[in-house]
Design a protein around this motif. Structure first.
Motif, PDB file in Angstrom:
ATOM      1  N   ILE A 121      10.248  -9.416   3.864  1.00 21.17           N
ATOM      2  CA  ILE A 121      10.768  -8.424   4.806  1.00 21.17           C
ATOM      3  C   ILE A 121       9.733  -7.362   5.175  1.00 21.17           C
ATOM      4  O   ILE A 121      10.087  -6.269   5.610  1.00 21.17           O
ATOM      5  CB  ILE A 121      12.048  -7.749   4.255  1.00 21.17           C
ATOM      6  N   VAL A 122       8.448  -7.688   5.019  1.00 25.91           N
ATOM      7  CA  VAL A 122       7.391  -6.781   5.459  1.00 25.91           C
ATOM      8  C   VAL A 122       6.342  -7.580   6.227  1.00 25.91           C
ATOM      9  O   VAL A 122       6.217  -8.790   6.068  1.00 25.91           O
ATOM     10  CB  VAL A 122       6.708  -6.050   4.275  1.00 25.91           C
ATOM     11  N   LYS A 123       5.588  -6.868   7.068  1.00 22.23           N
ATOM     12  CA  LYS A 123       4.459  -7.508   7.732  1.00 22.23           C
ATOM     13  C   LYS A 123       3.348  -7.780   6.726  1.00 22.23           C
ATOM     14  O   LYS A 123       2.648  -8.794   6.811  1.00 22.23           O
ATOM     15  CB  LYS A 123       3.900  -6.609   8.845  1.00 22.23           C
ATOM     16  N   ARG A 149       3.104  -6.781  17.281  1.00 21.16           N
ATOM     17  CA  ARG A 149       4.535  -6.559  17.093  1.00 21.16           C
ATOM     18  C   ARG A 149       4.689  -5.665  15.874  1.00 21.16           C
ATOM     19  O   ARG A 149       4.395  -6.089  14.749  1.00 21.16           O
ATOM     20  CB  ARG A 149       5.234  -7.900  16.899  1.00 21.16           C
ATOM     21  N   PRO A 150       5.146  -4.432  16.037  1.00 22.80           N
ATOM     22  CA  PRO A 150       5.154  -3.497  14.905  1.00 22.80           C
ATOM     23  C   PRO A 150       6.070  -3.974  13.778  1.00 22.80           C
ATOM     24  O   PRO A 150       6.911  -4.854  13.951  1.00 22.80           O
ATOM     25  CB  PRO A 150       5.689  -2.198  15.527  1.00 22.80           C
ATOM     26  N   GLY A 151       5.921  -3.314  12.629  1.00 18.09           N
ATOM     27  CA  GLY A 151       6.775  -3.664  11.501  1.00 18.09           C
ATOM     28  C   GLY A 151       6.430  -2.846  10.273  1.00 18.09           C
ATOM     29  O   GLY A 151       5.495  -2.033  10.287  1.00 18.09           O
ATOM     30  N   PRO A 152       7.161  -3.065   9.179  1.00 22.23           N
ATOM     31  CA  PRO A 152       6.941  -2.284   7.958  1.00 22.23           C
ATOM     32  C   PRO A 152       5.830  -2.858   7.081  1.00 22.23           C
ATOM     33  O   PRO A 152       5.648  -4.078   6.997  1.00 22.23           O
ATOM     34  CB  PRO A 152       8.292  -2.390   7.249  1.00 22.23           C
ATOM     35  N   VAL A 153       5.110  -1.966   6.433  1.00 23.46           N
ATOM     36  CA  VAL A 153       4.046  -2.342   5.493  1.00 23.46           C
ATOM     37  C   VAL A 153       4.278  -1.571   4.193  1.00 23.46           C
ATOM     38  O   VAL A 153       4.540  -0.365   4.215  1.00 23.46           O
ATOM     39  CB  VAL A 153       2.651  -2.017   6.067  1.00 23.46           C
ATOM     40  N   LEU A 154       4.177  -2.272   3.072  1.00 22.13           N
ATOM     41  CA  LEU A 154       4.444  -1.686   1.756  1.00 22.13           C
ATOM     42  C   LEU A 154       3.146  -1.403   1.014  1.00 22.13           C
ATOM     43  O   LEU A 154       2.243  -2.239   0.976  1.00 22.13           O
ATOM     44  CB  LEU A 154       5.289  -2.645   0.916  1.00 22.13           C
ATOM     45  N   ILE A 155       3.063  -0.205   0.408  1.00 23.18           N
ATOM     46  CA  ILE A 155       2.016   0.107  -0.567  1.00 23.18           C
ATOM     47  C   ILE A 155       2.712   0.389  -1.887  1.00 23.18           C
ATOM     48  O   ILE A 155       3.398   1.409  -2.033  1.00 23.18           O
ATOM     49  CB  ILE A 155       1.175   1.324  -0.134  1.00 23.18           C
ATOM     50  N   ASP A 156       2.571  -0.510  -2.844  1.00 25.39           N
ATOM     51  CA  ASP A 156       3.158  -0.331  -4.176  1.00 25.39           C
ATOM     52  C   ASP A 156       2.076   0.270  -5.062  1.00 25.39           C
ATOM     53  O   ASP A 156       1.056  -0.371  -5.350  1.00 25.39           O
ATOM     54  CB  ASP A 156       3.626  -1.694  -4.712  1.00 25.39           C
TER      55      ASP A 156
END
Length: 583
Positions: A121-123, A149-156
């Protein structure tokens, strides 16, 4: 200068001014770094509220929304908001705390594999193991979120990376966003050839118009070509509701004029839309006589669900600009008489099947209330929850721009409305922001009334209360032989008292003759306010295209038309409407 403090200055360098979050153990060094920083942190009361608020901020502004949570339950509570951003192409950067790298994989306290959990569910996802990785990761995260196409990016972000020495790291420099590729000449020529031959063309606009900053180019194309236009849920506002060529929304709850036009078209010019099942109805019978010109930035969407006779991949704004004058010249020449007759037919249907607001009786008619409110507050940004009220807003609100309409489209997430409204208000303190919710959706994130009050945000909430899960109840009435299962909300709390407990002014209306005064009182209220609207439990959203039917087969008991009426119960498995899930 540790990793957390370096990250704070990097966020400022990326242009971030507001972020939404909730602290906890593994993200505590980052919150320590926020103390005294120039970033505005908004403390929500649930991490899902943080994700939806960042989501609403991004949708309303077009900028990257940022949310923050700790590891374990903090991160998992963000998941629904992240998924919503992915499915609706919303640019977000999500920062989650993680246990220190030596503890990873040991089932440490509040440890979850957030990287793996969110991968679908992330780019893109990042899990830095060393402080030295932060400059590359942060720059890439924002570039990816914004690009294409924009979207969410996660930094853990592991805790030891947050506290590690970062004094040697350079000042952060944002990366340029990649330019969208231009359309290829051959694809433009193919599209022009099809458009020039069409006698019954229809423009089918979607959410990609706003994402591609192509609203003005789209309107110019419509005005130049005079092609009847239909819009998806996320495309609403790309053409003003008052425009004479706007036939309305298509699909399951679309207008009769829009659906009939699409079903009879000989050419669909699809602009930034993806043939979503709620728009197409039974895909095999969708626009059966139409060839397709499909314009989209994302090559994966072209031909994914419907064959494109001419696929134009690239920057939508440049595509529309390149085609406007040639298409206008062709369309006003050959086949001009046929196209003028087609346009007149479409516009006549739009007038004939226009919504009526003269509902009999003394109770509040929700479509009339929403239309009236949109006229009283025409420049408002509307953040909507999911259910019957969502469809009424889509059908009856007069949108002037797509960024005025914030709604959970592909995911259909209840609880979206209030926190999204908070995000929209914070991206522009001077905006008029309205949250339209239902009694089911509202209680999912009701705690964010505390956030409204704390920050003095003047969001106006319209709560349509039918004492039921209305959309599910409607489907059970129509397709499940009125077996009403677990939709009764007749024991709802006193919503006015709840608002008052949070320090939010509340009003109530339950009669049609009181709507005008109640709406004006709501809009005139200083600060946040809630209007509780009691509506009929049995009220349904019309028209409705039942599942496994085409868009010409609309149910609408209020209209006596010649359109084919589908059966409300069927026996063959392929057509059984119970195979569909309501949303």
């Amino acid at each position: 200068m540790n990793g957390a403090r370096w990250l704070v200055q990097a966020l400022v360098a990326e242009g971030v001014d507001t972020l939404f979050g909730y602290p906890g153990g593994a993200i505590m060094p980052f919150y320590d770094a926020l103390h005294g920083a120039q970033l505005k942190h908004v403390l929500v009361r649930h991490e899902q509220g943080a994700a939806f608020a960042a989501n609403g901020y991004a949708r309303a502004s077009g900028r990257v929304g940022v949310c923050v949570a700790t590891s374990g339950p903090g991160a998992s509570n963000l998941v629904t908001g992240i998924a919503d951003a992915m499915l609706d192409s919303v640019p977000m950067v999500i920062i989650t705390g993680q246990v220190a790298t030596p503890l990873m994989g040991t089932d440490a306290f509040q440890e979850l594999d957030v990287f793996g959990m969110t991968m679908p569910i992330v780019k893109h996802s990042f899990l830095p193991r060393r402080v030295d990785e932060l400059p590359r990761i942060v720059a890439e995260a924002f570039r990816i979120a914004r690009s294409g196409r924009p979207g969410p990016v996660l930094i853990d972000l592991p805790k030891d990376v947050q506290i590690g020495d970062a004094s040697h790291l350079p000042l952060h420099i944002p990366l340029d966003v990649d330019d969208a590729p231009p359309p290829k000449d051959a694809s433009l020529h193919a599209a022009l050839a099809l458009i020039s031959q069409a006698q019954r063309p229809v423009l089918y606009g979607g959410g990609g118009i706003a994402l591609g900053d192509a609203v003005q180019a789209f309107r110019t194309f419509v005005d130049a070509t005079q092609i009847p236009t239909v819009l998806t849920l996320k495309g609403l506002g790309a053409l003003p509701s008052s425009h004479p060529l706007n036939l309305g929304m298509l699909g399951m709850h679309g207008s009769r004029a829009a659906n009939l036009a699409v079903q009879e078209a000989d050419l669909l010019i699809v602009v930034g839309a993806r043939f979503d099942d709620r728009a197409t109805g039974k895909l095999a019978e969708f626009a059966p006589n139409a060839r397709v010109v499909h314009m989209d930035l994302d090559a994966c969407e072209i031909g994914k669900l419907r064959h494109a006779d001419a696929g134009v991949c690239g920057d939508i704004r440049r595509t529309l600009t390149a085609l406007t004058l040639p298409c206008a010249a062709h369309l006003h020449g050959r086949n001009g008489a046929a196209r003028r007759a087609w346009r007149a037919t479409c516009q006549q249907r739009a007038r004939e099947f226009a919504a009526r607001y003269d509902a009999p009786g003394e109770t509040v008619y929700a479509p009339a209330l929403l239309k009236q409110l949109s006229e009283l507050a025409p420049e408002s940004v509307v953040a909507c929850d999911v259910g019957q009220h969502q469809m009424w807003v889509a059908q009856h609100w007069r949108f002037a721009h797509p960024r005025q309409h914030l709604t959970s489209g592909a995911l259909g997430a209840m609880g979206f409305g209030l926190p999204a409204a908070i995000g929209a208000q914070l991206q522009d303190p001077d905006a008029n922001v309205v949250c339209v919710s239902g009694d089911g959706s509202f209680l999912m994130n009701v705690q964010e009334l505390a956030t409204l009050r704390r920050y003095g945000l003047p969001v106006k909430i319209v709560l349509l209360d039918n004492q039921a899960l209305g959309m599910v109840r409607q489907w059970q009435e129509l397709f499940f032989e009125k077996r009403y299962s677990e939709i009764d909300l007749s024991d709802n709390p006193d919503f006015g008292a709840i608002a008052a407990a949070f320090g939010v002014q509340a009003f109530h209306v339950d009669r049609a003759d009181g709507v005008g005064g109640a709406l004006q009182a709501l809009l005139d209220a200083k600060g946040p306010a809630l209007l509780h609207v009691a509506i009929d439990t049995a009220a349904n959203v019309w028209p409705l295209v039942p599942p496994n039917h085409n868009n010409a087969q609309m149910l609408d008991p209020d209209l006596d038309s010649g359109a084919e009426r589908p059966r409300t119960s069927v026996s063959t498995p392929d057509e059984d409407p119970r195979h569909a899930i309501p949303a």
